[in-house]
Motif scaffolding. Structure first.
Motif, mmCIF file in Angstrom:
data_model
loop_
_atom_site.group_PDB
_atom_site.id
_atom_site.type_symbol
_atom_site.label_atom_id
_atom_site.label_comp_id
_atom_site.label_asym_id
_atom_site.label_seq_id
_atom_site.Cartn_x
_atom_site.Cartn_y
_atom_site.Cartn_z
ATOM 1 N N GLY A 244 39.977 53.103 -11.505
ATOM 2 C CA GLY A 244 41.298 53.000 -11.167
ATOM 3 C C GLY A 244 41.692 53.491 -10.113
ATOM 4 O O GLY A 244 42.959 53.757 -9.706
ATOM 5 N N ARG A 245 40.685 53.861 -9.183
ATOM 6 C CA ARG A 245 40.881 54.283 -7.783
ATOM 7 C C ARG A 245 41.414 53.130 -6.781
ATOM 8 O O ARG A 245 40.791 52.215 -6.827
ATOM 9 N N THR A 246 42.255 53.481 -6.283
ATOM 10 C CA THR A 246 42.792 52.707 -5.211
ATOM 11 C C THR A 246 41.933 52.468 -3.837
ATOM 12 O O THR A 246 41.344 53.701 -3.515
ATOM 13 N N TYR A 247 41.664 51.432 -3.380
ATOM 14 C CA TYR A 247 40.531 51.482 -2.115
ATOM 15 C C TYR A 247 41.203 50.244 -1.149
ATOM 16 O O TYR A 247 41.881 49.518 -1.594
ATOM 17 N N TYR A 248 40.841 50.222 -0.002
ATOM 18 C CA TYR A 248 41.271 49.359 0.944
ATOM 19 C C TYR A 248 40.093 48.801 1.727
ATOM 20 O O TYR A 248 38.992 49.397 2.171
ATOM 21 N N TRP A 249 40.088 47.314 1.886
ATOM 22 C CA TRP A 249 38.793 46.629 2.527
ATOM 23 C C TRP A 249 39.731 46.066 3.802
ATOM 24 O O TRP A 249 40.370 45.376 3.717
ATOM 25 N N ALA A 250 39.003 46.409 4.908
ATOM 26 C CA ALA A 250 39.266 45.719 6.122
ATOM 27 C C ALA A 250 39.210 44.227 6.260
ATOM 28 O O ALA A 250 38.370 43.851 5.911
ATOM 29 N N SER A 251 40.164 43.525 6.761
ATOM 30 C CA SER A 251 39.778 41.823 6.677
ATOM 31 C C SER A 251 40.153 41.720 8.275
ATOM 32 O O SER A 251 40.453 42.640 9.096
ATOM 33 N N ASN A 252 39.880 40.660 8.729
ATOM 34 C CA ASN A 252 40.159 39.893 10.108
ATOM 35 C C ASN A 252 41.163 39.276 10.364
ATOM 36 O O ASN A 252 41.569 38.840 11.298
ATOM 37 N N ASP A 253 42.340 39.536 9.314
ATOM 38 C CA ASP A 253 43.672 39.036 9.405
ATOM 39 C C ASP A 253 44.535 39.966 10.018
ATOM 40 O O ASP A 253 44.447 41.248 9.948
ATOM 41 N N PRO A 254 45.589 39.581 11.213
ATOM 42 C CA PRO A 254 45.614 38.224 11.325
ATOM 43 C C PRO A 254 44.956 37.812 12.720
ATOM 44 O O PRO A 254 44.300 38.650 13.296
ATOM 45 N N PRO A 255 44.394 36.695 12.663
ATOM 46 C CA PRO A 255 43.571 36.021 13.702
ATOM 47 C C PRO A 255 44.192 36.215 15.081
ATOM 48 O O PRO A 255 45.493 36.459 15.346
ATOM 49 N N PRO A 256 43.449 36.400 16.166
ATOM 50 C CA PRO A 256 44.041 36.427 17.427
ATOM 51 C C PRO A 256 44.912 35.376 17.806
ATOM 52 O O PRO A 256 44.612 34.173 17.424
ATOM 53 N N GLN A 257 46.010 35.559 18.648
ATOM 54 C CA GLN A 257 46.981 34.493 18.850
ATOM 55 C C GLN A 257 46.446 33.973 20.197
ATOM 56 O O GLN A 257 45.974 34.725 21.105
ATOM 57 N N PRO A 258 47.056 32.664 20.596
ATOM 58 C CA PRO A 258 46.549 32.286 21.732
ATOM 59 C C PRO A 258 47.463 32.807 22.887
ATOM 60 O O PRO A 258 48.682 33.301 22.774
ATOM 61 N N THR A 259 46.751 32.987 24.217
ATOM 62 C CA THR A 259 47.509 33.673 25.217
ATOM 63 C C THR A 259 47.203 32.833 26.468
ATOM 64 O O THR A 259 46.629 31.666 26.485
ATOM 65 N N GLU A 260 48.419 32.944 27.425
ATOM 66 C CA GLU A 260 48.204 31.849 28.490
ATOM 67 C C GLU A 260 47.115 32.420 29.329
ATOM 68 O O GLU A 260 46.601 31.348 30.039
ATOM 69 N N GLN A 261 46.494 33.440 29.664
ATOM 70 C CA GLN A 261 45.564 33.777 30.303
ATOM 71 C C GLN A 261 44.144 33.302 29.443
ATOM 72 O O GLN A 261 43.974 33.809 28.414
ATOM 73 N N GLU A 262 43.214 32.733 29.906
ATOM 74 C CA GLU A 262 41.665 32.396 29.320
ATOM 75 C C GLU A 262 41.135 33.567 29.241
ATOM 76 O O GLU A 262 40.821 34.501 30.235
ATOM 77 N N THR A 263 40.514 34.048 28.080
ATOM 78 C CA THR A 263 39.778 35.222 27.725
ATOM 79 C C THR A 263 38.466 34.836 26.930
ATOM 80 O O THR A 263 38.303 33.511 26.604
ATOM 81 N N ASP A 264 37.751 35.805 26.494
ATOM 82 C CA ASP A 264 36.433 35.512 25.698
ATOM 83 C C ASP A 264 37.064 34.715 24.638
ATOM 84 O O ASP A 264 36.442 34.084 23.917
ATOM 85 N N LEU A 265 38.259 35.379 23.813
ATOM 86 C CA LEU A 265 38.522 34.734 22.608
ATOM 87 C C LEU A 265 38.921 33.380 22.518
ATOM 88 O O LEU A 265 38.764 32.431 21.845
ATOM 89 N N THR A 266 39.847 33.095 23.811
ATOM 90 C CA THR A 266 40.173 31.576 23.960
ATOM 91 C C THR A 266 39.334 30.828 24.130
ATOM 92 O O THR A 266 38.858 29.674 23.762
ATOM 93 N N ALA A 267 38.251 31.132 24.997
ATOM 94 C CA ALA A 267 37.097 30.081 25.488
ATOM 95 C C ALA A 267 36.116 30.186 24.214
ATOM 96 O O ALA A 267 35.696 28.920 24.209
#
Length: 266
Positions: free
Chosen positions: A203-226
């Protein structure tokens, strides 16, 4: 070429073994890795308790035993710091951290134990690289290691060798055809800050980290966009966090600090 190889997935991680096999063809490799997985520990170090390490051996196909290096009951940064400062007779020419199971791009670079180990190597003035592969349950680590060597060899096997700190990320798409590389900055957009709220059997509350929300597109090219476009990414890093342009701005303030009460007896 003397290489110190480490990771944050633990001493028996398949990515570490694959990178070791690739490096051993061209270098004298010593392994120093956390005894258990240390993903997401960042640049933590052990100083409130003893740092225990064990020599590790591996049996060769001919039945002989080969000494690999050390298993360390600590963080990835501990592994590099202890090995360079105490365990090796000669300082390595290169520190390689990986292959990590999962990309280390964007702001995740700041949380990554894999990247932290490479940064620790750079603290010593040793050329260092973090290597990560996009997560897959049936990851093709040997192919990723071969691709990593194609990227690293021109940097670190030539004279003079590249003297910096770099972060290398390999998307799965790069293993399915002709890979292309982009030299790009680290993305700094915030993402992956959501948690899943649940209740355990007691009955104990716990929290699990997720990967949401995902990274959003940016105008500059980065490691994420590439990476999203299927490119291998290479990002030069530095560990000096000083915001240099603001030094003069802060220095221009009219500071008027009033001294606190004196502790002297009258």
């Amino acid at each position: 070429m003397r290489v110190l190889l480490t990771n944050d997935d633990g001493i028996y991680a398949p990515g570490l073994a694959a990178m070791e096999r690739a490096l051993r063809k061209e270098a004298d490799v010593t392994v120093a890795s956390p005894q258990v997985e240390q993903s997401g520990v960042g640049h933590s170090i052990t100083f409130l308790k003893p740092l225990v390490c064990h020599e590790i051996y591996e049996r060769e196909p001919d039945g002989t035993e080969r000494r690999r290096g050390w298993s360390v009951e600590g963080s990835p940064a501990d592994c590099v710091k202890l090995t360079v400062a105490e365990l090796l007779d000669q300082r390595p020419d290169l520190v390689v951290s990986g292959i990590n199971s999962g990309l280390n791009a964007g702001i995740n670079v700041l949380y990554s134990g894999t990247v932290a180990a490479a940064i620790e190597g750079a603290f010593f003035g040793i050329p260092s690289v973090a290597v990560s592969l996009e997560y897959d349950e049936h990851a093709r680590y040997d192919e990723a290691a071969a691709l990593a060597m194609q990227v690293l060899r021109p940097l670190f096997w030539r004279k003079p060798m590249y003297g910096g700190l770099v972060n290398l990320n390999i998307p799965l798409a790069a293993l399915s055809g002709r890979a292309e590389i982009r030299v790009v900055p680290m993305g700094v957009a915030r993402y992956g800050d959501a948690f899943i709220k649940r209740t355990d059997p007691r009955g104990r509350t716990y929290y699990w980290a997720s990967n949401d929300p995902p990274p959003q597109p940016t105008e500059q090219e980065t490691d994420l966009t590439a990476l999203f476009q299927g490119f291998v990414t290479l990002t030069p890093l530095r560990f000096d966090l000083t915001n240099t342009p603001r030094l003069d701005e802060l220095s221009a303030f009219a500071w008027d600090l009033e001294a606190g009460p004196s502790n002297r007896s009258e």
